[in-house]
Design a protein around this motif. Structure first.
Motif, PDB file in Angstrom:
ATOM      1  N   UNK A 163      65.008 -36.618 -60.578  1.00  0.00           N
ATOM      2  CA  UNK A 163      65.081 -36.003 -61.913  1.00  0.00           C
ATOM      3  C   UNK A 163      66.043 -36.777 -62.816  1.00  0.00           C
ATOM      4  N   UNK A 164      67.142 -37.278 -62.240  1.00  0.00           N
ATOM      5  CA  UNK A 164      68.071 -38.086 -63.028  1.00  0.00           C
ATOM      6  C   UNK A 164      67.430 -39.404 -63.430  1.00  0.00           C
ATOM      7  N   UNK A 165      66.681 -40.028 -62.508  1.00  0.00           N
ATOM      8  CA  UNK A 165      65.979 -41.271 -62.832  1.00  0.00           C
ATOM      9  C   UNK A 165      64.999 -41.058 -63.977  1.00  0.00           C
ATOM     10  N   UNK A 169      69.509 -32.075 -60.184  1.00  0.00           N
ATOM     11  CA  UNK A 169      68.921 -31.320 -61.286  1.00  0.00           C
ATOM     12  C   UNK A 169      69.842 -31.428 -62.490  1.00  0.00           C
ATOM     13  N   UNK A 170      69.680 -32.448 -63.324  1.00  0.00           N
ATOM     14  CA  UNK A 170      70.577 -32.650 -64.460  1.00  0.00           C
ATOM     15  C   UNK A 170      70.634 -31.430 -65.390  1.00  0.00           C
ATOM     16  N   UNK A 171      69.589 -30.623 -65.397  1.00  0.00           N
ATOM     17  CA  UNK A 171      69.593 -29.423 -66.244  1.00  0.00           C
ATOM     18  C   UNK A 171      70.657 -28.440 -65.822  1.00  0.00           C
ATOM     19  N   UNK A 172      71.159 -28.540 -64.578  1.00  0.00           N
ATOM     20  CA  UNK A 172      72.203 -27.633 -64.123  1.00  0.00           C
ATOM     21  C   UNK A 172      73.479 -27.795 -64.948  1.00  0.00           C
ATOM     22  N   UNK A 173      73.646 -28.943 -65.566  1.00  0.00           N
ATOM     23  CA  UNK A 173      74.842 -29.157 -66.378  1.00  0.00           C
ATOM     24  C   UNK A 173      74.910 -28.159 -67.520  1.00  0.00           C
ATOM     25  N   UNK A 174      73.747 -27.647 -67.943  1.00  0.00           N
ATOM     26  CA  UNK A 174      73.728 -26.662 -69.032  1.00  0.00           C
ATOM     27  C   UNK A 174      74.363 -25.331 -68.601  1.00  0.00           C
ATOM     28  N   UNK A 175      74.445 -25.108 -67.268  1.00  0.00           N
ATOM     29  CA  UNK A 175      74.974 -23.838 -66.766  1.00  0.00           C
ATOM     30  C   UNK A 175      76.477 -23.891 -66.519  1.00  0.00           C
ATOM     31  N   UNK A 176      77.058 -25.094 -66.566  1.00  0.00           N
ATOM     32  CA  UNK A 176      78.462 -25.228 -66.227  1.00  0.00           C
ATOM     33  C   UNK A 176      79.328 -25.161 -67.486  1.00  0.00           C
ATOM     34  N   UNK A 177      80.413 -24.422 -67.379  1.00  0.00           N
ATOM     35  CA  UNK A 177      81.322 -24.323 -68.493  1.00  0.00           C
ATOM     36  C   UNK A 177      82.607 -25.067 -68.257  1.00  0.00           C
ATOM     37  N   UNK A 191      89.441 -29.999 -46.974  1.00  0.00           N
ATOM     38  CA  UNK A 191      88.066 -30.408 -46.693  1.00  0.00           C
ATOM     39  C   UNK A 191      87.051 -29.551 -47.423  1.00  0.00           C
ATOM     40  N   UNK A 192      87.297 -28.241 -47.498  1.00  0.00           N
ATOM     41  CA  UNK A 192      86.370 -27.345 -48.185  1.00  0.00           C
ATOM     42  C   UNK A 192      86.281 -27.684 -49.667  1.00  0.00           C
ATOM     43  N   UNK A 193      87.448 -27.950 -50.304  1.00  0.00           N
ATOM     44  CA  UNK A 193      87.450 -28.274 -51.730  1.00  0.00           C
ATOM     45  C   UNK A 193      86.715 -29.589 -52.002  1.00  0.00           C
ATOM     46  N   UNK A 194      86.957 -30.579 -51.144  1.00  0.00           N
ATOM     47  CA  UNK A 194      86.280 -31.855 -51.312  1.00  0.00           C
ATOM     48  C   UNK A 194      84.779 -31.733 -51.152  1.00  0.00           C
ATOM     49  N   UNK A 195      84.358 -30.946 -50.148  1.00  0.00           N
ATOM     50  CA  UNK A 195      82.928 -30.777 -49.889  1.00  0.00           C
ATOM     51  C   UNK A 195      82.243 -30.051 -51.042  1.00  0.00           C
ATOM     52  N   UNK A 196      82.883 -29.010 -51.577  1.00  0.00           N
ATOM     53  CA  UNK A 196      82.280 -28.261 -52.677  1.00  0.00           C
ATOM     54  C   UNK A 196      82.173 -29.112 -53.943  1.00  0.00           C
ATOM     55  N   UNK A 197      83.198 -29.920 -54.203  1.00  0.00           N
ATOM     56  CA  UNK A 197      83.154 -30.801 -55.367  1.00  0.00           C
ATOM     57  C   UNK A 197      82.006 -31.803 -55.232  1.00  0.00           C
ATOM     58  N   UNK A 198      81.902 -32.437 -54.066  1.00  0.00           N
ATOM     59  CA  UNK A 198      80.856 -33.437 -53.858  1.00  0.00           C
ATOM     60  C   UNK A 198      79.476 -32.805 -53.940  1.00  0.00           C
ATOM     61  N   UNK A 199      79.344 -31.610 -53.374  1.00  0.00           N
ATOM     62  CA  UNK A 199      78.044 -30.929 -53.428  1.00  0.00           C
ATOM     63  C   UNK A 199      77.656 -30.611 -54.875  1.00  0.00           C
ATOM     64  N   UNK A 200      78.639 -30.228 -55.683  1.00  0.00           N
ATOM     65  CA  UNK A 200      78.340 -29.894 -57.072  1.00  0.00           C
ATOM     66  C   UNK A 200      77.920 -31.132 -57.864  1.00  0.00           C
ATOM     67  N   UNK A 201      78.609 -32.254 -57.644  1.00  0.00           N
ATOM     68  CA  UNK A 201      78.211 -33.499 -58.306  1.00  0.00           C
ATOM     69  C   UNK A 201      76.789 -33.866 -57.893  1.00  0.00           C
ATOM     70  N   UNK A 202      76.495 -33.740 -56.589  1.00  0.00           N
ATOM     71  CA  UNK A 202      75.154 -34.035 -56.104  1.00  0.00           C
ATOM     72  C   UNK A 202      74.097 -33.132 -56.703  1.00  0.00           C
ATOM     73  N   UNK A 203      74.426 -31.839 -56.880  1.00  0.00           N
ATOM     74  CA  UNK A 203      73.460 -30.902 -57.451  1.00  0.00           C
ATOM     75  C   UNK A 203      73.160 -31.235 -58.914  1.00  0.00           C
ATOM     76  N   UNK A 204      74.169 -31.687 -59.642  1.00  0.00           N
ATOM     77  CA  UNK A 204      73.931 -32.071 -61.038  1.00  0.00           C
ATOM     78  C   UNK A 204      73.011 -33.286 -61.101  1.00  0.00           C
ATOM     79  N   UNK A 205      73.219 -34.250 -60.205  1.00  0.00           N
ATOM     80  CA  UNK A 205      72.353 -35.424 -60.182  1.00  0.00           C
ATOM     81  C   UNK A 205      70.945 -35.070 -59.686  1.00  0.00           C
TER      82      UNK A 205
END
Length: 453
Positions: free
Chosen positions: A259-261, A445-453, A429-443
């Motif tokens: 989707x990002x491509x 589905x780029x539309x997810x960025x519209x949901x983040x404040x 480790x939990x904080x790092x994993x959640x951050x990485x997962x969130x970056x991956x989810x945005x890539x």
């Protein structure tokens, strides 16, 4: 009156710099703020403007010398002053100070007027190591032995030395073009890449610009010794300090970025965005900025002296750039407030400046988080080392078209692996994993960025 100019602190307290080339010679009359030399610090090539208007009486270092901050670099006879009396030169140099008017006109360069640091003299190259003759570009001498070079110029010729950047000089060498024959097209007198390419296209086989090459190495020469200095030395020191100070942890996630491509392809075909090169790096930068706002531990610093964790409410995003001189990481200041297009433009600008060796030392300090794109080298993943003082660094792997599960079926998709290294003192480790997962989810589905404040 004779006045010495000492090498100033060029930023961040760097203790020394290597003299790349003089742009003036003894006997030259120079104007205030005229560029007199190029020096290479641990981070960038810097042009030194003249702090005085006058006549150059002495050059105290040669191209290739490493000069300590505070060591005398050049001496001037100040215009309009009586010459120094014989026998009083040393005293006049020690006591001469610029007037208040001159001080107000000083070039805006950190450290002008730096105090002497002992009686240190410029360091010389190791015995047996080649020193460039006056007027020879030091980058040329690091080339292969059969590459063509320009013959050394007499010191008088330095007054007419063509001005250009290191990448342009490298291009000229590759094309066999003598820069002295190239006419600059701009008003500044600086020879550009376009000038060199235009000249090379006009030169016919009857107008060769090739000059004698270096003598070939002897058969018994099996190794080459390269001085550890400049960007390479700074990078090595910083990485060793980081590796042995911050406990590194690296975690990985592989995501479908099709989707990002598609988003990037759509933006590049939009005529309204013509001229803006939006790529995966820009989208990842935007994703990182969004995710850091929700995971502040990744955007923090360990202050050992104060015994505190400092959380930043802004993002100075470091963009790792591989250059011929080594790795540099300039920052995008306040990246969290930029749009995707603005981030793309700034990434492109930083990369261009870095490749030209003109990144200012101040642009490489104060970072809070960094991104490196190892995918451009065809690499899928890595374990990046933190920049000192930062809590995290994200590595982008290559985007590969491969079979992947999609909506319950197997389909060809664009797949990328993300690698996150973080300081385990600051990030669990939990904080790092959640951050990485969130970056991956945005890539993913780029539309997810519209949901983040």
């Amino acid at each position: 009156m004779t006045i010495d100019f000492r090498l100033p602190d060029l930023g961040e307290g760097l203790p020394e710099a290597e003299l790349v080339q003089w742009l003036v010679a003894e006997g030259d009359t120079v104007a205030l703020n005229q560029t007199i030399a190029e020096v290479e610090t641990a981070k960038a090539i810097v042009e030194l403007p003249s702090p005085h208007a006058g006549v150059v009486t002495s050059l105290h270092a040669a191209a290739g010398d490493v000069v300590e901050v505070g060591a005398v670099l050049i001496s001037f006879d100040i215009a309009g002053e009586e010459p120094t009396a014989p026998g009083a030169e040393t005293a006049s140099r020690a006591t001469a100070e610029p007037s208040a008017e001159e001080n107000r006109a000083q070039p805006n360069l950190v450290g002008y007027g730096a105090a002497p640091r002992g009686s240190a003299r410029p360091q010389r190259r190791a015995r047996g190591q080649m020193r460039p003759a006056v007027g020879v570009d030091t980058a040329v001498l690091e080339a292969a032995p059969h590459d063509v070079i320009h013959t050394p110029e007499p010191i008088e010729a330095l007054r007419e030395r063509p001005r250009s950047t290191p990448p342009v000089r490298k291009l000229a060498k590759e094309l066999g073009v003598d820069l002295a024959l190239v006419q600059p097209s701009g008003a500044t007198g600086l020879i550009t890449r376009a000038d060199v390419e235009s000249y090379a296209a006009r030169v016919t086989p009857t107008e060769p610009t090739v000059v004698p090459a270096l003598a070939p190495r002897s058969e018994g020469e099996r190794t080459t010794r390269i001085p550890i200095r400049g960007v390479r030395k700074h990078t090595a020191d910083a990485m060793v300090r980081s590796a042995f100070t911050a406990p590194h942890v690296t975690t990985f996630v592989t995501v479908d970025v099709t989707a990002t491509s598609e988003l990037i392809a759509s933006l590049r075909s939009d005529r309204a965005l013509e001229g803006h090169r939006i790529g995966i790096m820009a989208v990842a930068a935007k994703a990182v900025c969004l995710a850091l706002g929700r995971h502040p531990s990744l955007n923090s610093r360990w202050d050992a002296e104060a015994g505190e964790i400092v959380q930043h409410h802004y993002v100075n995003l470091g963009i790792a750039a591989a250059t011929e001189r080594g790795l540099v990481v300039p920052n995008i200041t306040d990246a969290q407030s930029m749009t995707l297009v603005e981030l793309a433009d700034e990434i492109g600008r930083l990369a261009e400046v870095a490749r030209a060796g003109r990144t200012a030392p101040s642009a490489m300090s104060g970072g809070t988080f960094s991104i490196t794109n190892v995918g451009v080298f065809g690499v899928d993943a890595g374990t990046p080392i933190l920049n000192p003082g930062e809590a995290g660094i994200l590595a982008l792997g290559a985007v590969r078209r491969q079979p992947w599960e999609h909506r319950g079926e197997i389909a060809l998709r664009d797949i990328m692996t993300l690698s996150l290294s973080f300081d385990h003192r600051l990030v669990d480790g939990e904080q790092g994993a959640k951050f990485l997962r969130e970056v991956g989810e945005i890539l993913r589905e780029p539309g997810r960025a519209m949901l983040l404040g």
